[in-house]
Design an enzyme around this catalytic site. Structure first.
Site, PDB file in Angstrom:
ATOM      1  N   ASP A  12       0.857  -1.182   0.000  1.00 25.74           N
ATOM      2  CA  ASP A  12       0.000   0.000   0.000  1.00 25.74           C
ATOM      3  C   ASP A  12       0.896   1.235   0.000  1.00 25.74           C
ATOM      4  O   ASP A  12       2.127   1.131  -0.174  1.00 25.74           O
ATOM      5  CB  ASP A  12      -1.031  -0.047   1.145  1.00 25.74           C
ATOM      6  CG  ASP A  12      -0.421   0.210   2.520  1.00 25.74           C
ATOM      7  OD1 ASP A  12       0.811   0.401   2.608  1.00 25.74           O
ATOM      8  OD2 ASP A  12      -1.181   0.218   3.498  1.00 25.74           O
ATOM      9  N   HIS A  13       0.303   2.400   0.237  1.00 24.02           N
ATOM     10  CA  HIS A  13       1.035   3.672   0.183  1.00 24.02           C
ATOM     11  C   HIS A  13       2.131   3.759   1.248  1.00 24.02           C
ATOM     12  O   HIS A  13       3.087   4.515   1.074  1.00 24.02           O
ATOM     13  CB  HIS A  13       0.052   4.831   0.371  1.00 24.02           C
ATOM     14  CG  HIS A  13      -0.795   4.679   1.607  1.00 24.02           C
ATOM     15  ND1 HIS A  13      -1.939   3.901   1.612  1.00 24.02           N
ATOM     16  CD2 HIS A  13      -0.631   5.138   2.872  1.00 24.02           C
ATOM     17  CE1 HIS A  13      -2.466   3.925   2.840  1.00 24.02           C
ATOM     18  NE2 HIS A  13      -1.695   4.659   3.612  1.00 24.02           N
ATOM     19  N   CYS A  69       2.842  -3.371   3.985  1.00 24.67           N
ATOM     20  CA  CYS A  69       2.018  -2.218   4.338  1.00 24.67           C
ATOM     21  C   CYS A  69       2.678  -1.591   5.562  1.00 24.67           C
ATOM     22  O   CYS A  69       3.859  -1.848   5.813  1.00 24.67           O
ATOM     23  CB  CYS A  69       0.555  -2.603   4.540  1.00 24.67           C
ATOM     24  SG  CYS A  69       0.209  -3.739   5.900  1.00 24.67           S
ATOM     25  N   THR A  71       2.264  -2.038   8.859  1.00 21.80           N
ATOM     26  CA  THR A  71       2.654  -3.061   9.833  1.00 21.80           C
ATOM     27  C   THR A  71       2.939  -4.420   9.197  1.00 21.80           C
ATOM     28  O   THR A  71       3.493  -5.303   9.850  1.00 21.80           O
ATOM     29  CB  THR A  71       1.517  -3.281  10.848  1.00 21.80           C
ATOM     30  OG1 THR A  71       0.356  -3.716  10.120  1.00 21.80           O
ATOM     31  CG2 THR A  71       1.208  -2.002  11.621  1.00 21.80           C
ATOM     32  N   GLY A  72       2.484  -4.607   7.974  1.00 23.37           N
ATOM     33  CA  GLY A  72       2.544  -5.925   7.328  1.00 23.37           C
ATOM     34  C   GLY A  72       1.358  -6.799   7.687  1.00 23.37           C
ATOM     35  O   GLY A  72       1.158  -7.861   7.083  1.00 23.37           O
ATOM     36  N   HIS A 102       9.467 -24.555   7.627  1.00 21.89           N
ATOM     37  CA  HIS A 102       8.428 -25.307   8.335  1.00 21.89           C
ATOM     38  C   HIS A 102       7.034 -25.109   7.747  1.00 21.89           C
ATOM     39  O   HIS A 102       6.267 -26.064   7.669  1.00 21.89           O
ATOM     40  CB  HIS A 102       8.410 -24.925   9.824  1.00 21.89           C
ATOM     41  CG  HIS A 102       9.584 -25.448  10.581  1.00 21.89           C
ATOM     42  ND1 HIS A 102       9.721 -25.341  11.941  1.00 21.89           N
ATOM     43  CD2 HIS A 102      10.704 -26.082  10.139  1.00 21.89           C
ATOM     44  CE1 HIS A 102      10.864 -25.905  12.328  1.00 21.89           C
ATOM     45  NE2 HIS A 102      11.493 -26.348  11.245  1.00 21.89           N
ATOM     46  N   ARG A 113       6.623   0.410   8.518  1.00 24.14           N
ATOM     47  CA  ARG A 113       6.697   1.337   9.651  1.00 24.14           C
ATOM     48  C   ARG A 113       7.223   0.644  10.901  1.00 24.14           C
ATOM     49  O   ARG A 113       7.230   1.221  11.976  1.00 24.14           O
ATOM     50  CB  ARG A 113       5.308   1.930   9.919  1.00 24.14           C
ATOM     51  CG  ARG A 113       4.822   2.836   8.799  1.00 24.14           C
ATOM     52  CD  ARG A 113       3.382   3.292   9.024  1.00 24.14           C
ATOM     53  NE  ARG A 113       2.951   4.188   7.959  1.00 24.14           N
ATOM     54  CZ  ARG A 113       1.662   4.421   7.663  1.00 24.14           C
ATOM     55  NH1 ARG A 113       0.707   3.824   8.334  1.00 24.14           N
ATOM     56  NH2 ARG A 113       1.349   5.254   6.685  1.00 24.14           N
ATOM     57  N   ARG A 136       7.555 -34.115   8.818  1.00 22.90           N
ATOM     58  CA  ARG A 136       6.438 -33.809   9.733  1.00 22.90           C
ATOM     59  C   ARG A 136       5.827 -32.444   9.432  1.00 22.90           C
ATOM     60  O   ARG A 136       4.645 -32.213   9.699  1.00 22.90           O
ATOM     61  CB  ARG A 136       6.901 -33.896  11.185  1.00 22.90           C
ATOM     62  CG  ARG A 136       7.878 -32.822  11.616  1.00 22.90           C
ATOM     63  CD  ARG A 136       8.386 -33.067  13.042  1.00 22.90           C
ATOM     64  NE  ARG A 136       9.180 -31.956  13.561  1.00 22.90           N
ATOM     65  CZ  ARG A 136      10.447 -31.728  13.241  1.00 22.90           C
ATOM     66  NH1 ARG A 136      11.065 -32.524  12.384  1.00 22.90           N
ATOM     67  NH2 ARG A 136      11.100 -30.701  13.757  1.00 22.90           N
ATOM     68  N   HIS A 137       6.647 -31.568   8.864  1.00 18.35           N
ATOM     69  CA  HIS A 137       6.121 -30.237   8.545  1.00 18.35           C
ATOM     70  C   HIS A 137       5.131 -30.302   7.379  1.00 18.35           C
ATOM     71  O   HIS A 137       4.187 -29.515   7.316  1.00 18.35           O
ATOM     72  CB  HIS A 137       7.267 -29.280   8.225  1.00 18.35           C
ATOM     73  CG  HIS A 137       8.259 -29.185   9.340  1.00 18.35           C
ATOM     74  ND1 HIS A 137       7.940 -28.680  10.575  1.00 18.35           N
ATOM     75  CD2 HIS A 137       9.551 -29.593   9.423  1.00 18.35           C
ATOM     76  CE1 HIS A 137       8.990 -28.759  11.377  1.00 18.35           C
ATOM     77  NE2 HIS A 137       9.987 -29.315  10.694  1.00 18.35           N
ATOM     78  N   ARG A 140       1.734 -31.041   8.685  1.00 14.01           N
ATOM     79  CA  ARG A 140       1.105 -29.868   9.298  1.00 14.01           C
ATOM     80  C   ARG A 140       0.630 -28.878   8.239  1.00 14.01           C
ATOM     81  O   ARG A 140      -0.454 -28.287   8.358  1.00 14.01           O
ATOM     82  CB  ARG A 140       2.095 -29.217  10.272  1.00 14.01           C
ATOM     83  CG  ARG A 140       2.409 -30.132  11.441  1.00 14.01           C
ATOM     84  CD  ARG A 140       3.669 -29.757  12.169  1.00 14.01           C
ATOM     85  NE  ARG A 140       3.979 -30.761  13.203  1.00 14.01           N
ATOM     86  CZ  ARG A 140       5.137 -30.819  13.845  1.00 14.01           C
ATOM     87  NH1 ARG A 140       6.114 -29.956  13.572  1.00 14.01           N
ATOM     88  NH2 ARG A 140       5.335 -31.754  14.754  1.00 14.01           N
TER      89      ARG A 140
HETATM   90  C1  RB5 Z   1      -2.354   2.326   6.480  1.00 15.58           C
HETATM   91  O1  RB5 Z   1      -2.286   3.528   7.146  1.00 15.58           O
HETATM   92  C2  RB5 Z   1      -2.108   1.179   7.414  1.00 15.58           C
HETATM   93  O2  RB5 Z   1      -3.270   0.891   8.114  1.00 15.58           O
HETATM   94  C3  RB5 Z   1      -1.636  -0.027   6.660  1.00 15.58           C
HETATM   95  O3  RB5 Z   1      -0.493   0.307   5.952  1.00 15.58           O
HETATM   96  C4  RB5 Z   1      -1.259  -1.257   7.485  1.00 15.58           C
HETATM   97  O4  RB5 Z   1      -0.428  -0.907   8.543  1.00 15.58           O
HETATM   98  C5  RB5 Z   1      -2.310  -2.162   7.885  1.00 15.58           C
HETATM   99  O5  RB5 Z   1      -2.082  -3.269   8.384  1.00 15.58           O
END
Ligand code: RB5
Length: 149
Positions: A12-13, A69, A71-72, A102, A113, A136-137, A140
């Site tokens: 994303d941005h 993004c 946080t991912g 695994h 971020r 084993r993996h 799973r």
């Molecule tokens: C966008 O501001 C933010 O919510 C997105 O990039 C992400 O962190 C969501 O999981």
């Protein structure tokens, strides 16, 4: 140098710059890079970018996907809704290696971020250089796949 490495990238941005750094890094190591954007930093919605990357992997067009993004987390959740996708968020290299060894993950998610560029590139290396251990993996992972039915 990685092997079997055609990788789709999307974000994303919040992660445009880190996505570009990863594209340059993996291209320099021999990957074919399929960067599906977005190209500009206007605010956008991560679910559609996670889905688009995941469909490239699920269809077999790309061996791996790397999504980003802030946080991912959000883009990882979207990617995992696509059948056949196993995507995890990593903020350390050990988890990234294990994600391949695994869980036989086919996608990696990163938080632009949360981690800096140097660590992000190390995580990408750990993920792309690792191989699934099977055994084993595999049992799973098959159990995870069964949940898709
Ligand atoms: C966008 O501001 C933010 O919510 C997105 O990039 C992400 O962190 C969501 O999981």
């Amino acid at each position: 140098m990685y092997t079997d490495c055609r990788v789709v990238l999307s974000s994303d941005h919040a992660a445009i710059q880190l996505r570009q750094a990863i594209a340059d890094h993996i291209f320099a190591r021999g990957c074919e890079v399929v960067d599906i954007g977005p190209a500009t930093p206007e605010s956008t919605h991560y679910p559609k970018h996670g889905e688009a990357a995941a469909r490239r992997v699920a269809s077999g067009d790309c061996r791996f996907g790397i999504v980003l993004c802030g946080t991912g987390q959000g883009i990882m959740m979207a990617a995992n809704k696509v059948k056949g996708i196993r995507c995890g968020v990593c903020a350390d290299t050990y988890s990234a290696r294990m994600l391949r060894q695994h869980e036989n993950a086919n996608m990696l998610s990163l938080g632009a971020r949360v981690i800096g560029e140097g660590l992000a590139l190390d995580i990408v290396d750990a993920f792309l250089n690792a191989s699934f251990e099977g055994g084993r993996h595999a049992t799973r992972v098959d159990m995870i796949t069964a949940l898709e039915q």
